[in-house]
Design an enzyme around this catalytic site. Structure first.
Site, PDB file in Angstrom:
ATOM      1  CG  LEU A 153      -1.815   1.198   1.453  1.00 11.13           C
ATOM      2  CD1 LEU A 153      -2.892   1.239   0.368  1.00 11.13           C
ATOM      3  CD2 LEU A 153      -2.467   1.144   2.835  1.00 11.13           C
ATOM      4  CB  ALA A 199       8.383   4.812   4.216  1.00 10.11           C
ATOM      5  CB  SER A 200      13.283   5.703   4.788  1.00  9.66           C
ATOM      6  OG  SER A 200      13.018   6.885   4.114  1.00  9.66           O
ATOM      7  CB  ILE A 201      12.298   2.540   8.346  1.00  8.81           C
ATOM      8  CG1 ILE A 201      13.134   3.803   8.547  1.00  8.81           C
ATOM      9  CG2 ILE A 201      12.653   1.492   9.382  1.00  8.81           C
ATOM     10  CD1 ILE A 201      14.614   3.595   8.360  1.00  8.81           C
ATOM     11  CB  ALA A 202       8.662  -0.235   7.537  1.00  8.54           C
ATOM     12  CD  GLN A 203       7.400  -3.187   0.850  1.00  8.80           C
ATOM     13  OE1 GLN A 203       8.114  -2.440   0.170  1.00  8.80           O
ATOM     14  NE2 GLN A 203       6.939  -4.325   0.383  1.00  8.80           N
ATOM     15  CB  VAL A 204       2.102  -0.175   4.834  1.00 16.35           C
ATOM     16  CG1 VAL A 204       0.692  -0.528   5.278  1.00 16.35           C
ATOM     17  CG2 VAL A 204       2.832   0.577   5.936  1.00 16.35           C
ATOM     18  CG  ASP A 246       7.677  11.526  12.164  1.00 20.82           C
ATOM     19  OD1 ASP A 246       8.109  12.562  11.624  1.00 20.82           O
ATOM     20  OD2 ASP A 246       7.813  10.403  11.657  1.00 20.82           O
TER      21      ASP A 246
END
Length: 513
Positions: free
Chosen positions: A126, A129-134, A284
């Site tokens: 969905l 990003a830099s650190i993770a994905q969803v 954030d």
């Protein structure tokens, strides 16, 4: 840090001519020379300003550097305005990794196949990003729609390698350049490392989300999604899938007849409630983490996600910050100066009159504008900048606060340009301060502490006697130690005299012989 990674970084620096950011100092001639030696690297963004070139370079360097640029962009106390403005445009435009790999990581973390917990799992992410994905999924037992956040594979070694290089560069600036300490380069990298490591533990993010949700349960102003904590691991987070309009899509909000004035005011209320009522604030709050529930367009509610970074102030910092804002409302600059000294933000030896005059020079020009046009975050930033001239050492929690306020105010005025932040904030602050430190509250706290005093008072004479006895013992021991030291010094002097006599006698014997 491999040679190839270092070469890539230098090549990108050369392509975007980032040597312009290096100070004109003989100690950095070697980095300049190395960059010039890469003459075969073709230049990029030829007609762009240095801030824009820096932004594009960080984006090309990848996730770790993008995050770094986003974090640095909030340090407007040390960055030139044109560079800070460029860095705020950084987005997490990161290519997703294979959905099959994500599925394997999730199964490994949960110790079961995807089908055991989920009736549906979408391998197409969905968001990335830099650190993770969803990824989206549906829970098997309840058919509830959820999102699964999973850390990127092998992200930690990449982060550690790049951070080591950042530290090395920062230390060279600090140690080898005369004014290097003013750049606070090592401090910036350390703040970034702490922030990044927090984002690498999704169980901590789950805890933060649960606590923030509890603080705003049944709230009209902010909604935090439900977390399925039994399915959360260090690298996997499962939470309710939210439905809302991104806060940045102002056109869509207007098309749905959302009450923009109320929405903007509620953003301010949500922030100050987190900061002062709960002392637990989402730190954030950039547009990518905020959505709007428009089920009732005239009664809109914020939806907050990605609670990895949380700010907490000490009770003293909370009080001093509220007093600081209220003193500014009342244009009491002597009070502001005294707050900075008594809070310990600047040394207690600071000249209060000089600090007051510096604060006045910052704040008075702001009041030439209508109150609604005065920037809350800019005033706080300028006060911190002035305080730095008096050796203020800004703590990480205050930096988080400054960044969050900058986001909140910016969003609020994008939604509703006529937003009067002061009109919304001042009554809240006055009520909070009165409730927290009123005579009634102090009496109530004293009354609540009476049982403890009742337990302590009968033992007070005994404790005083013990204190007196211990004091006498310590005094006697101190006297004994002093006497022993004096005796030791006398013995030392006698020993030196004896050694002198022995040396003299030896010389006489040798001469006579």
């Amino acid at each position: 840090m491999t040679f190839f990674r270092l070469y890539k970084i230098l090549a990108i620096f050369r392509a975007y001519r980032l040597d312009e950011l290096l100070p004109k100092h003989h100690l950095v001639r070697w980095p300049r020379l190395v960059l010039k030696c890469l003459f075969w690297i073709r230049p990029k963004a030829k007609h762009q300003e240095i801030g824009e070139r820096l932004r594009q370079a960080l984006q090309e360097l990848g996730p770790v550097w993008i995050k770094f640029g986003q974090m640095v962009s909030t340090r407007r106390d040390i960055l030139p305005k044109h560079i800070a403005d460029s860095l705020t445009k950084l987005q997490d435009q990161v290519a997703p990794f294979d959905g099959q790999i994500a599925k394997q990581l999730i199964e490994s973390a949960l110790g079961q196949t995807i089908d055991y917990y989920f009736s549906h799992f979408d391998e197409k992410p969905l968001a990335s990003a830099s650190i993770a994905q969803v990824h989206t999924a549906i829970l098997k037992h309840s058919q509830a729609e959820v999102i699964i956040k999973v850390l990127r594979p092998n992200i930690l070694p990449i982060i550690q390698a790049d951070i080591r290089l950042m530290y090395w560069v920062a230390k060279q600036f600090t140690n080898r350049i005369k004014s290097g300490e003013k750049l606070r380069a090592v401090e910036i990298v350390r703040d970034y490392e702490i922030t990044l490591l927090k984002e690498l533990d999704l169980q901590k993010e789950a805890y933060n989300t649960i606590r923030l949700r509890d603080n705003f349960i049944n709230s009209d102003i902010l909604y935090i999604p439900y977390v399925y904590h039994n399915l959360c691991r260090k690298n996997v987070l499962v939470e309710e899938r939210i439905k809302g309009i991104p806060i940045s899509n102002i056109e869509q909000l207007k098309q749905n007849n959302v009450n923009m004035k109320l929405l903007a005011e509620r953003g301010v209320q949500a922030f100050f409630t987190q900061l002062f009522r709960d002392n637990f604030f989402h730190a954030d709050m950039h547009p990518g983490n905020i959505f709007v529930d428009i089920t009732e367009p005239q009664n809109p509610r914020y939806i907050g996600i990605d609670c990895a970074i949380i700010g907490i102030l000490t009770e003293d910092d909370q009080r001093y910050l509220a007093e600081n804002f209220l003193a500014f409302f009342n244009r009491d600059y002597r009070k502001i100066a005294q707050i900075y000294i008594t809070s310990g933000w600047v040394p207690e030896t600071t000249d209060v009159v000089a600090l007051e005059m510096a604060m006045r020079n910052v704040c008075e020009p702001a009041f030439a504008k209508p109150l609604a046009q005065i920037s809350f975050s800019q005033i706080l930033l300028q006060l911190f900048q002035v305080a730095r001239q008096f050796d203020m050492d800004i703590q990480p929690q205050l930096t988080l606060l400054e960044k969050t306020l900058f986001y909140i105010e910016g969003l609020g005025r994008q939604l509703y340009p006529e937003l009067d932040l002061w009109k919304t904030a001042k009554p809240f602050l006055e009520k909070w301060y009165q409730d927290k430190y009123s005579a009634k509250k102090i009496l109530q706290q004293t009354w609540q502490s009476l049982p403890a005093w009742q337990t302590m008072l009968p033992k007070l004479p005994e404790k005083l006697n013990n204190y007196e006895r211990i004091s006498k013992q310590m005094s006697a021991q101190l006297t004994q130690i002093t006497q022993e030291l004096q005796l030791s010094k006398r013995r030392e002097r006698n020993l030196y005299k004896m050694m002198g006599l022995v040396c003299a006698l030896s010389i006489i014997i040798l001469v006579s012989y």
